[in-house]
Structure formats: structure tokens, C-alpha cells
Design an enzyme around this catalytic site. Sequence first.
Site, PDB file in Angstrom:
ATOM      1  N   HIS A 122       0.848  -1.195   0.000  1.00  0.00           N
ATOM      2  CA  HIS A 122       0.000   0.000   0.000  1.00  0.00           C
ATOM      3  C   HIS A 122       0.880   1.240   0.000  1.00  0.00           C
ATOM      4  CE1 HIS A 122      -3.026   2.954   1.266  1.00  0.00           C
ATOM      5  NE2 HIS A 122      -3.919   2.104   0.837  1.00  0.00           N
ATOM      6  N   ASP A 143      -7.804  -4.085  -0.905  1.00  0.00           N
ATOM      7  CA  ASP A 143      -8.299  -4.436  -2.238  1.00  0.00           C
ATOM      8  C   ASP A 143      -8.263  -5.941  -2.472  1.00  0.00           C
ATOM      9  OD1 ASP A 143      -8.659  -1.704  -3.165  1.00  0.00           O
ATOM     10  OD2 ASP A 143      -6.495  -1.562  -3.145  1.00  0.00           O
TER      11      ASP A 143
END
Length: 427
Positions: free
Chosen positions: A305, A362
Amino acid sequence: MTDAVLKYGDQELPLEVLDVTDGDRGLDISPLRSSLGLVTMDRGFGNTAESRSDVSYIDGEQGILRYRGYPIEQLAEQASFLEVAYLLQYGELPTASELDAYAQRITYHTMLREDMKNMFEAFPHRAHPMSILASATSALATYYPDALDPLDPESVDISARRLIAKTPTMIAWSYKYAVHQPYVYPDNDLDYSANFLKMMFSVPAEVYEPDPVVVKALNMLLILHADHGQNCSASAVRLVGSGHANIFSSIAAGIAALSGPLHGGANQAVLEMLSAIYESGDDIDTVIKRAKDKEDPFRLMGFGHRVYKNFDPRARIIKTAAEEVLEALGVDDPLLDLAMQLEEIALEDEYFVDRKLYPNVDFYSGIIYRAMGFPTDMFTVLFALGRLPGWIAQWRELAADPGARIFRPRQLYTGPAVRDMTPIDNR
């Protein structure tokens, strides 16, 4: 108080250090260009704060996310999505009576104008839902011109409620059009998540009862996506809003920004990656070796991330929920099995652990959405539905800030120096 000084040649510029509640303090560089003739270079704005904000706090090193001071873990476990929407809009969690009144205002504005069907039906059946949602959201401004003034708090309140109320209907209708099924109207007897699921998956010929496990999981997913600071889409919303564009146009810009595979489209990319791996027939060891090979263009989507250098706190919550949902629904899906194998190896493999490439939000959200029955191209609009209250809160914060200015970043010009134009006959 001045706490820093910038030296440039024989000149000095005092810079004010701005205090914060948590996290990094900031240097106010607004006098830099007028005093020294300099601008800053910050690709991707990774070190630039455009404004102060009360909406959410992120600590990427410690894996912390809070909305208005409340830990995301507590909100995901205990709150409803509309509670969190209220919190983000108004700064405090609602009382029971405030939540009832707010939920009622949302519930009784979920209908769309009947002639909006003509707009949905003007798109190809295979049009991506994000493109349709962006267009439909922008179109709402033409249906509700009575409350577009960004400087009028009452108008902003009305438009914000309309957006939160009508977006599930717009998403569901875009799906029904894509699959050639009748549109399903909102059901005011159901809560926000259950109503959305019914509009998505029910058909007139059968009685539909939303699965409580799915309703609970969807509520949690929407909360986890509700805000995330000055990300790409929130910045787009604020940028458009800085020109005093109406809230519908500004949110449509956020939807467009979210559609990219490096932002909201990442959860769709995860499932597309899993499909490609499954169809290739490669075993897990081969996939992991390819992911580590810098010469191989293949990359594992859904790992790592931009902000979190620790485990994404939202991913921790979704990981547990994914296991519960898959077990409760009895889902047997080879792509979900493959995802779980990849996750297990990545969490133990030294290469991924050393680089802090943990599975992110995600990766897990796509798994749950697929288990719930959502098609892959709907994943990003589900992200948009969750992020909606945060976008609105960011937009409202900017609109109410007396010190706000229209966004106008600088550039460092590196093109040709001044030159004379040659007439076209001599070129």
C-alpha cells in the site's frame, strides 16, 4: 511562532511550523515563491498538505485509521454505515433520535426520477458501471437545481442526503440494465445495505430475502471504505470543489478518479489477476517466483500500500470477515481458493515480509464481493458507494473553510526557451 528557517543563497525565509492533533507537523511554505522566487517539487504530492482536516487520520507506519478520532476497528464492529456517514458529515456520532431522523431522510429519497431510465438505456449494455455512475451522478445536478449553492449549508445538506440516498439505486439500475433484467425500486422497509442488495439481486418473479450474513458484511465493507484522507479521488473532489463547482459535479470527478486500476480499480484487478493465474495453470510456486522476478512484468495485485508500511488495518478486519462469509455461504470457488493460498504464502515468505508487502484492503474486498455474487466489474462502484460519505465530508470541509483557495499547482517549465515562429511555407 517561527520554528524553521530556509536558507537560499544569502537570503533567509522564516517558516511557521503548524501543529496537529496527531501525525506529522507541517511547514507553511505559502510565502516561498513571493519571498524567494522558488516553488517546491513534490511528485505525487507525497509530502504536501493542501489544508488542515478534521475528517480522518492515518498513520501508515503503525497501521492506524480513525474517522473523526474513532478507531476504524470499533466503527466496523459496532456501527451502521449511516452512523458513520453521519459522523463524517457532522463530526460526531448521532444519538438514537438523530440517527433515526437521518436514516429516514435518506430512506425516503432513494427513488430516482423515472426518466433517468432513458439515460441508463442510452449506454451500451457492456458499458463499465463506473462510467455510468459518474455520468448519472453528474446528471443529478440537472434534476435538482434547487440546492446547488456550495456556500449555502442547507443546500449542501439536502444535496448530500440525495447523493447518499440515490447512489445505491443508480448502481443497482446500471447493473440491472447490463444484465437485461427489470429495474427494482427501493424498499423503504429495509435498511441501507439490505435495500441495496434487494435492488441488485431480486427479480419480480421471486421473493427475495437479503441474507443477514451478506448484509452485515456489506455494511462493514462500506464503513471500511468510507474515508481515507487525501487520496487520489478525495483530492479530485476537493480540487473540483475549490472552483465552487456543485457537489454532484465534484463527486462525479471523484468517481472518475477512483476508476483507475491504481486506485479504486485495484480490487477488480485482483480478481482479473487471479483469473489469469487460474487459466494459465501455473502452480503457486511458479506464481511467487514470477512476482519476485524484476525482469518479469507480472505483479501480484492487492499486496502492499502507498500509505501503510505495516498491515493495513482495514485488511485485518476484512480478512476475518472473508473467512466468516465464505464459510457461512458455503462458497466453492477455485479463484477464492487460489487467493487464500497466495495470501498464506505471502504472509510467510521472507521476500514479501521484508518488503512489507502484506495483502491489502483491495485483495480481501474483491474476494468477499465475489462470494456475495457481485460481478467483477461492479467492485469499483461498491468502493465508490462506501467512499461517498468521505468524499462529501471532504468537499463540505473545503466549502466551509474561509481560507480555502482555488487549487492551482505550479509546474517547473523545462520546454524550449523563447523562439520565433517560422511561417508555414518555410517549415
